[in-house]
Design a protein around this motif. Structure first.
Motif, short mmCIF file in Angstrom:
data_model
loop_
_atom_site.label_atom_id
_atom_site.label_comp_id
_atom_site.label_asym_id
_atom_site.label_seq_id
_atom_site.Cartn_x
_atom_site.Cartn_y
_atom_site.Cartn_z
N UNK A 13 35.75 -16.13 98.90
CA UNK A 13 34.44 -16.40 98.30
C UNK A 13 34.30 -15.68 96.96
N UNK A 14 34.85 -14.49 96.91
CA UNK A 14 34.71 -13.67 95.71
C UNK A 14 35.58 -14.14 94.56
N UNK A 15 36.62 -14.91 94.91
CA UNK A 15 37.63 -15.22 93.91
C UNK A 15 37.08 -15.78 92.59
N UNK A 16 36.23 -16.83 92.65
CA UNK A 16 35.77 -17.37 91.36
C UNK A 16 35.02 -16.33 90.51
N UNK A 17 34.22 -15.53 91.20
CA UNK A 17 33.43 -14.52 90.49
C UNK A 17 34.34 -13.49 89.83
N UNK A 18 35.29 -13.01 90.61
CA UNK A 18 36.19 -11.99 90.08
C UNK A 18 37.01 -12.56 88.92
N UNK B 88 25.67 -21.28 87.66
CA UNK B 88 25.24 -19.89 87.79
C UNK B 88 25.00 -19.53 89.25
N UNK B 89 24.22 -20.39 89.92
CA UNK B 89 23.83 -20.08 91.29
C UNK B 89 25.03 -20.11 92.22
N UNK B 90 25.90 -21.09 92.00
CA UNK B 90 27.06 -21.22 92.86
C UNK B 90 27.90 -19.94 92.81
N UNK B 91 28.24 -19.53 91.59
CA UNK B 91 29.07 -18.33 91.44
C UNK B 91 28.35 -17.09 91.98
N UNK B 92 27.06 -17.02 91.70
CA UNK B 92 26.31 -15.84 92.09
C UNK B 92 26.20 -15.71 93.61
N UNK B 99 29.74 -9.39 98.67
CA UNK B 99 29.44 -8.06 98.14
C UNK B 99 28.30 -7.39 98.89
N UNK B 100 27.52 -8.19 99.61
CA UNK B 100 26.42 -7.59 100.37
C UNK B 100 26.90 -7.10 101.74
N UNK B 101 28.14 -7.44 102.09
CA UNK B 101 28.67 -7.01 103.40
C UNK B 101 29.26 -5.62 103.27
N UNK B 102 28.70 -4.70 104.03
CA UNK B 102 29.15 -3.31 103.88
C UNK B 102 30.58 -3.13 104.36
N UNK B 103 31.05 -4.03 105.23
CA UNK B 103 32.39 -3.87 105.77
C UNK B 103 33.49 -4.29 104.80
N UNK B 153 21.37 -10.51 87.69
CA UNK B 153 20.98 -11.44 88.75
C UNK B 153 21.88 -11.33 89.96
N UNK B 154 23.16 -11.12 89.72
CA UNK B 154 24.11 -10.98 90.82
C UNK B 154 23.73 -9.80 91.70
N UNK B 155 23.39 -8.69 91.06
CA UNK B 155 23.06 -7.50 91.84
C UNK B 155 21.76 -7.68 92.61
N UNK B 156 20.81 -8.36 92.01
CA UNK B 156 19.55 -8.61 92.72
C UNK B 156 19.82 -9.50 93.93
N UNK B 157 20.61 -10.53 93.73
CA UNK B 157 20.94 -11.44 94.83
C UNK B 157 21.62 -10.66 95.95
N UNK B 158 22.53 -9.82 95.55
CA UNK B 158 23.25 -9.00 96.54
C UNK B 158 22.27 -8.13 97.32
N UNK B 159 21.32 -7.52 96.62
CA UNK B 159 20.34 -6.68 97.29
C UNK B 159 19.48 -7.49 98.26
N UNK B 160 19.11 -8.68 97.84
CA UNK B 160 18.33 -9.54 98.74
C UNK B 160 19.14 -9.87 99.99
N UNK B 161 20.40 -10.21 99.81
CA UNK B 161 21.24 -10.55 100.97
C UNK B 161 21.40 -9.36 101.91
N UNK B 162 21.45 -8.16 101.34
CA UNK B 162 21.57 -6.97 102.18
C UNK B 162 20.36 -6.81 103.09
#
Lengths: 298, 286, 520
Positions: A13-18, B88-92, B99-103, B153-162
């Protein structure tokens, strides 16, 4: 094993972003070195000679007789904007969430969102209409009430307040959107439980809404700290004048005026790097503190 | 439900504050609209400040819409605001979820490297050379691809997902759902308000983006609306043009702002209604 | 919903088609010759891209007209394919990026500072060897002017013909009449009139709501400083850019206004005006239309501005609409105690952007020759009339040297100025294009002004011009407002030399003046 498999999916999932970050952010990153070079267009970035001494362009900024004033102005204006800009948006979002009048809510939300779309030139025009010492609406009222006119736009003691005030006004509603979205994610059952316990409105705002959006607030605070050296060039460039240089001239306006005469790529890059290093240091510190409380970006 | 007097008073105070915010926001906007509709001499006569338009004239708008480049540039802007925002939305979303998954292994370092790019950048010239070597100069893609992700925006999205309830995902996994399914069936439907917010941020940024066009576009056919509008505003200042320009600058300026931002202004009320408190979470949980 | 999807797809499709369709024509012209089939190359029109700052309006509204007759005519005449790239905002960023990115335009109109910087970077073509081919151009502009394109000893730029200086005090004639005053001719009288405008209710509305003088920035006082033979620097009439040109050529010698003993007297005089409350307290923060708006509102009776901002039809319409009794008239520069009078400065540097060619053209002699041909052509009478007024007998008629613009010309030739690559005969041009304003143009053109040379000077290494400019502006302001007593003026000069290395600059001024042989 499953952990790895799960991770593998995540990496896919991360690939395109990275890939995008590598291509569009890290590949051009070599440009940073022009801060240490005498950049020459014909020779290109790699072909240009190293500056002698290597800190030549940083020194240009540091050695300016105005450096300490520029730094003070930048930090002060930026901090004021941070403090007075974030809180009102948060409060507005919470109040919008609390209002029971759906129509009022919609109207206020839409109206307060609009000023964001006005350019600073236009905001300055509006500011003149209201604040001008000779023709401004406010000074005309003051005059009618028998007070002396106040030179909001050219008095050093007012200038920063005008900057911060117009900035807050412009982005009040726009800034609230993100908190509204965060509030929408709060579990409603929490409110119900609190109501059962007899918690009043203020209490609920304080102990449910605010903690519910704390992670977003912390995130934005960290990011804004990273931009602490950007005090708002576009705005200040339009608003300032020779009488308020002492309180309004910031690093970016200085770079603009200096660069205007000399088109100095290396100087601009060096100043940018200086600003970034300070911003990064603040982000790292803030993130560390936030992590202690379970927040933080990473 | 019984509402106490204290509660009622708080409610009134809240509404009063909101009305105040509405008023301070609406005055300047009325000013912009009135200025765009009133002959400039009339504005001046009234002390330079108008709330209600007088002796209404549409000449500024007529003049604006004469611009041969306007319809085309609107199309370009519409393209970047729709297709661009979709990308934008797709990539984000695809990036923010893992990135929101702590594992996730390496999460910290990836996030650090992403935040790093917010502060450090190679500057305009290397990026221009990159765009050039990708063959994107003078194409609409130059307006979209180099700005395909906004870290903010990416970081905000990530925070929302968390903030999404982890238990839901766990029970889905027990039912055999993979991560792609979780993303598409749970995360996305649960995040409508945040997706709309981030989508709005992207769309507005795409719509207002003129700097990419300044750098990468020389073909007038591909200029977005903001470039054309800026040109109009500067036109009327030059000595030469004043012979033909019948509309004074300030009037034109105000009309241009309205034309340039109206489309994004009308989108907002439609998005707003989805900001209703936790409807979706409640529904799924129940 | 479905409809939306369909529209979106259509949009995508149409734009994709548009991009691919435009590809061939939007490719950078400087790269194209290699792709062009070489055998018939001489027959193919040569592509030339011209880049400059600004934007145009035409009869078809903002932007170039659908039928761009000037371009058509030039293309046909010279067998070229001209592309005009105009950039209204962020021009410097755009052209810098293109230069650095290896995609320069073929011909550019840029500022003296840009020329200096590009020359240092080695990306401009030295036009020295081609000057003898540019005969028509040299003759049109004048050999002395051509010299002003020399940077670091080489002809990196070609100046265009010089413009006219504008700007003077404008006064409300009807206010003067109402107060039975005559137009002020000296500084003393100007003070009295400004005082009367402030205190004696010139608009007769029974309220003390009027002031004397306004303007944008320091230029507001240009004529006042001029009355003492000095200048404090200038503000562009739009008010956005400030510069400090103070090196005045006087009696064949160059002198610096800041060191002129009369500077103190001038500052003291200005302070007198400010202290008396007859000046717009915001004159230094006025920008764009602000000063004019205030004046047109009937708040101020005297404003420093140029004819184009005050007397063109559009401007007249605004102030007449705001106040039908208003009557703005030009005022000659007031005389100082020693009888000096100057309305401002006369910048000896190039008044418009200069022409420059990228070094890459060296390897494309064919294109270079075409550009030379183009520059020569727009410098001939025939070619220059085309770019000034349009097509003969369509847009203008000529009888000998007299040009009359036809009705069609008035409507259609408003955009042609972007093709004036080498300039135009300024006064004739303006008077032909603005016949109703001819007297006003003439009046401002003939006002005495102080010749300054600063724009010709190369900024010396180690001199931080921006810092020094700010210091000078701030300190002069402090003297004018009495924040610093005038007795400390010498201390100001001392700091300027010690902290801001001003000596480097004054030395460079003298060097330039000697090089150009300006001193007699």
């Amino acid at each position: 094993m499953t952990a790895w498999r799960k991770n593998k999916v995540y990496y896919m999932m991360l690939f395109p972003l990275v890939a995008w970050y590598i291509l569009f952010k890290y590949v051009p990153m070599y440009g940073v070195i022009i801060s240490f070079k005498d950049y020459n267009i014909l020779a290109g970035i790699s072909g240009s000679d190293w500056a002698d001494p290597w800190y030549k362009y940083f020194e240009m900024l540091f050695k300016s007789p105005y450096f300490s004033q520029l730094l003070t102005n930048t930090l002060l204006i930026s901090c004021y904007k941070l403090i007075f800009g974030m809180a009102p948006s948060i409060i507005l979002a919470i109040l919008l969430n609390e209002s029971r009048s759906v129509r009022l809510k919609r109207w206020v939300q839409t109206l307060s969102y609009m000023p964001h779309f006005l350019s600073w030139v236009i905001v300055y025009g509006i500011a003149v209409a209201f604040l001008s010492e000779t023709t401004g609406l406010i000074n005309r009222w003051l005059g009618d009430l028998g007070y002396d006119a106040i030179s909001f736009l050219s008095a050093p003691e007012w200038f920063r307040s005008v900057l911060v005030g117009t900035d807050v006004w412009k982005d009040l509603g726009w800034g609230a959107i993100i908190y509204l979205a965060a509030i929408a994610g709060i579990d409603p059952s929490l409110y119900e439980a609190a109501m059962m316990d007899g918690a009043g409105r203020l209490r609920r705002m304080w102990s449910i809404t605010l903690p519910g959006i704390a992670n977003v607030i912390v995130l934005l605070l960290i990011l804004k700290l990273g931009y602490i050296m950007d005090a708002g060039f576009d705005q200040i460039f339009i608003f300032y004048n020779v009488r308020v240089y002492s309180v309004g001239d910031i690093i970016d306006t200085w770079v603009y005026r200096t660069g205007l005469e000399q088109l100095n790529f290396s100087l601009a890059a060096a100043v940018g790097l200086f600003k970034s290093v300070i911003g990064m240091a603040l982000v790292l510190t803030a993130n560390k503190i936030a992590r202690r409380w379970g927040g933080g970006i990473w | 439900m019984v509402i106490s007097n204290g509660e009622r008073a708080t409610g009134i105070i809240i509404n009063l504050i909101l009305i105040f915010v509405g008023v301070i926001s609406i005055f300047p906007l009325l000013f912009v609209v009135s200025m765009s509709l009133t002959p400039y001499g009339e504005v001046i006569k009234n002390g330079g400040f108008l709330v209600i338009p007088r002796s209404v004239t549409f000449e500024a708008y007529n003049y604006l819409f004469q611009t041969s480049e306007l319809p085309r540039s609107m199309l370009v802007s519409l393209f970047t605001a729709t297709v661009g925002t979709a990308i934008n939305l797709l990539l984000t979303v695809l990036g923010a979820f893992p990135l929101s998954r702590r594992g996730l292994q390496g999460r910290g370092i990836i996030l650090f490297l992403i935040v790093f790019t917010m502060l450090f950048s190679g500057g305009i010239v290397p990026t221009y050379l990159l765009v050039k070597s990708l063959g994107m100069l003078n194409t609409v893609w130059a307006l979209i691809v180099p700005s395909a992700v906004a870290t903010y925006n990416l970081l905000i999205m990530k925070t929302f997902f968390e903030g999404l309830p982890e238990e839901l995902f766990e029970s889905a996994r027990i039912d055999g759902a993979g991560e792609w399914t979780i993303l598409s069936r749970l995360v996305i439907p649960l995040s409508v308000p945040s997706l709309l917010t981030i989508g709005l941020f992207y769309a507005v940024a795409n719509w207002n983006n003129f700097f990419s066009a300044v750098l990468y576009i020389t073909d007038p056919n591909l200029n977005p609306l903001q470039i054309v509008v800026r040109k109009l505003l500067l036109t009327s200042n030059s000595l030469e043009n004043v012979m033909e320009v019948v509309v004074p600058t300030p009037t034109l300026q105000m009309a241009a702002v309205i034309v340039a931002s109206l489309p994004v202004l009308i989108v907002y009320p439609f998005i707003q209604k989805h900001f209703t408190k936790g409807v979706l979470i409640g529904a799924i949980k129940g | 919903m479905k409809l939306k999807a369909v529209t979106a797809i259509l949009l995508v499709a149409s734009l994709l088609a548009a991009c691919s369709g435009n590809k061939s024509q939007s490719e950078n012209p400087s790269e194209s010759p290699s792709n062009a089939p070489s055998p018939s190359a001489s027959a193919d029109p040569v592509k030339i891209e011209v880049m400059q700052e600004g934007s145009v309006t035409s009869a078809d509204g903002p932007g170039f007209p659908k039928d761009d007759f000037v371009k058509k005519e030039l293309n046909k005449k010279l067998n070229i394919d001209l592309t005009m790239t105009l950039e209204a905002s962020e021009f410097a960023t755009k052209i810098n990026t293109r230069m650095a990115g290896g995609t320069p335009p073929d011909l550019m109109l840029i500022s003296k500072d840009q020329i200096q910087s590009y020359a240092k970077n080695g990306v401009l073509l030295d036009l020295g060897p081609y000057l003898d081919k540019l005969g028509d151009y040299s003759e049109f502009v004048g050999a002395d002017e051509v010299k002003k394109g020399v940077v670091a000893g080489k002809q990196y730029a070609l100046p265009r013909t010089n413009g006219l200086e504008v700007g003077t005090y404008w006064i409300r004639k009807d206010w003067l009449d109402h107060l039975k005053l005559s137009p002020p001719t000296t500084v003393e009288e100007l003070f009295n009139v400004a005082k009367a405008f402030t205190e004696n209710d010139p608009d007769g509305n029974g309220k003390k709501d009027t002031f004397g003088i306004t303007g944008n920035g320091i230029s507001t006082f240009s004529p006042l400083f001029g009355a003492f033979g000095v200048t404090p620097g200038t503000t562009a009439l739009g008010g956005s850019t400030e510069s400090a040109p103070v090196s005045i050529l006087k009696d064949g010698k160059v002198g610096n206004a800041l060191y002129d003993p009369a500077m103190k007297d001038a500052l003291t005089e200005v302070k007198k005006f400010i202290d008396a409350g007859v000046v717009d307290p915001e004159f230094l923060s006025n920008k764009g239309n602000t000063a004019k708006d205030k004046a047109f509102q009937g708040k101020f009776g005297i404003i420093y501005d140029g004819w184009s901002g005050m007397i063109k039809e559009a401007a007249v319409k605004v102030w007449k609409e705001a106040n039908p009794n208003a009557d703005w008239a030009q005022l000659a520069a007031p005389k100082g105690p020693n009888g000096l009078q100057f309305a401002g400065i006369d910048d000896l540097g190039p008044s418009y952007n200069l022409l420059a060619l990228p070094k890459t053209l060296e390897k494309q002699p064919e294109k270079l020759n075409k550009i030379i041909e183009l520059l020569n052509y727009v410098s001939t009478t025939e070619g220059n009339r085309l770019v000034d007024y349009g097509l003969e007998n369509v847009h203008y008629t000529a009888s000998g040297d007299t040009i009359t613009i036809t009705e069609q010309g008035k409507k259609e030739n408003g955009y042609t100025f972007v093709y004036q690559f080498t300039g135009r005969p300024e006064l004739t041009y303006l008077q032909t294009k603005f016949p109703d304003q001819a007297d006003y143009i003439n009046f401002e053109a003939e006002l005495p002004r102080l010749p300054v040379v600063d724009k010709l000077v190369d900024i010396p290494e180690g001199y931080m011009k921006a810092d020094a400019d700010r210091f000078v502006q701030e300190q002069l302001t402090n003297f004018m407002y009495g924040k610093t007593p005038i007795a400390e003026y010498d201390k100001f000069l001392e700091t300027l030399e010690n902290t801001f290395s001003y000596k480097l600059y004054t030395d460079s001024v003298e060097k330039t003046v000697a090089e150009l042989g300006l001193e007699k």
